[in-house]
Design an enzyme around this catalytic site. Structure first.
Site, PDB file in Angstrom:
ATOM      1  N   SER A 144     -10.912   0.314   2.723  1.00 26.62           N
ATOM      2  CA  SER A 144     -10.276  -0.089   3.986  1.00 26.62           C
ATOM      3  C   SER A 144      -9.678   1.121   4.691  1.00 26.62           C
ATOM      4  CB  SER A 144      -9.180  -1.115   3.717  1.00 26.62           C
ATOM      5  OG  SER A 144      -9.718  -2.300   3.172  1.00 26.62           O
ATOM      6  N   ARG A 189       0.820  -1.220   0.000  1.00 29.20           N
ATOM      7  CA  ARG A 189       0.000   0.000   0.000  1.00 29.20           C
ATOM      8  C   ARG A 189       0.855   1.272   0.000  1.00 29.20           C
ATOM      9  NH1 ARG A 189      -2.194  -3.775  -1.041  1.00 29.20           N
ATOM     10  NH2 ARG A 189      -4.125  -4.663  -0.220  1.00 29.20           N
ATOM     11  N   GLU A 213      -4.703   3.398   6.114  1.00 28.04           N
ATOM     12  CA  GLU A 213      -4.603   3.234   4.668  1.00 28.04           C
ATOM     13  C   GLU A 213      -5.272   4.425   3.994  1.00 28.04           C
ATOM     14  OE1 GLU A 213      -6.156   0.054   1.308  1.00 28.04           O
ATOM     15  OE2 GLU A 213      -5.397  -0.701   3.212  1.00 28.04           O
TER      16      GLU A 213
END
Length: 312
Positions: A227, A177, A298
């Site tokens: 998320s 990520r 995130e």
């Protein structure tokens, strides 16, 4: 604060319908949260992106390049700067053999659908990700066992001084990520993915199965930004940590931890960024107390939301 001199400068290279002032960011994020951006521009060619960034730098105006806003929480106070929106004006998709090249504003879902139609396999994992190519590459988006770094072979970027360059995944320092695009103030313009030949019908069947799985476990019917937290370790899932900490279904204002999936905080209709952040901070504190683990966002924060959090 709007400076008419800046608007006049923008009008030198943008059409009137490509410039908005005091534009609500709630209209441009999947969370449907956010105050107004001073300047919101929608350039239709690369040289206009370059000119806008040069103008912003010259006048010490903060700027941010926004796609669909699917991984962004925007401040209730808005953004005191310039939002450069790369959307449909940068949506071209081209196929050359096993490679597919897409501009930053193209929907990553549209790219995966084009790949399926061409009988190219390898992008099925992003078939339900509600973002653009620019956002997907910048965040090294991933799910269902795949991530963008698995298929990316090159990207076209604007560097810090406005030069156009082709870079490889190693130069973007891609990891879970993460890329260095935001840190280095790069602007992703397009990306090329290398896929494999496959059977179109089989690829589409797999995509249908993944989308059905997503519908069963994610709150797709409510505004959200995907998320909220990254995995704090291999095979350590934030949704379970949040649920074990007792936050599933917990509300603050108009924001609620989804009863369907605890790593989603959804907007019930009137949520503010401060509601979401109160839940985030309470969850992080409790999970740390219970497990010793730090939950990292995130989600990206746009504007002045929380002095202790990463902002863009």
């Amino acid at each position: 604060m709007i400076d008419e001199k800046i608007v006049n400068e923008l009008n030198k290279f943008l059409n009137n319908d490509e410039i908005k002032t005091n534009e609500p960011l709630s209209k441009h994020t999947t969370y449907k949260i956010g105050g107004c951006a001073d300047y919101f521009i929608m350039p239709n060619k690369i040289e206009n992106v370059q000119a806008a960034i040069e103008l912003a730098k010259k006048n010490n105006i903060p700027y941010f390049v926004l796609g669909r806003g699917s991984n962004v929480l925007a401040s209730d106070n808005g953004y005191e700067g310039m939002i450069i929106h790369l959307g449909n004006n940068f949506g071209e998709i081209q196929v050359d053999g096993n490679r597919i090249t897409a501009e930053a504003g193209a929907s990553i879902i549209a790219v995966s659908n084009r790949a399926a139609n061409e009988g190219l396999t390898g992008m099925e994992f992003v078939c339900g990700v509600p973002g653009t190519v620019g956002g997907a590459v910048t965040m090294n988006a991933g799910c269902y066992g795949g991530q963008i770094s698995d298929i990316l072979v090159s990207a076209k970027i604007l560097d810090q001084v406005g030069n156009i360059k082709d870079v490889n995944p190693e130069e973007l320092q891609m990891s879970y990520r993460y890329t260095n695009i935001l840190q280095k103030r790069l602007v992703l313009l397009s990306a090329t993915f290398e896929l494999s030949k496959g059977d179109s019908d089989s690829i589409k069947q797999k995509m249908n199965e993944l989308n059905e799985r997503r519908r069963k476990v994610q709150p797709l019917d409510m505004p959200n930004a995907g998320s909220v937290f990254k995995r704090p370790g291999e095979e350590i899932y934030p949704g379970k940590l949040v649920e074990d900490a007792g936050f599933k279904g917990v509300k603050v204002g108009g924001a609620i931890v989804s009863p369907m999936h605890a790593n989603f905080i959804v907007n019930e209709g009137s949520a503010k960024a401060t509601d979401v952040m109160k839940l985030v901070e309470d969850i992080q504190k409790k999970v740390k107390e219970d497990t010793g683990l730090d939950l990292e966002l995130e989600l990206k924060l746009l504007g002045d939301i929380d002095k202790n959090s990463e902002m863009i």
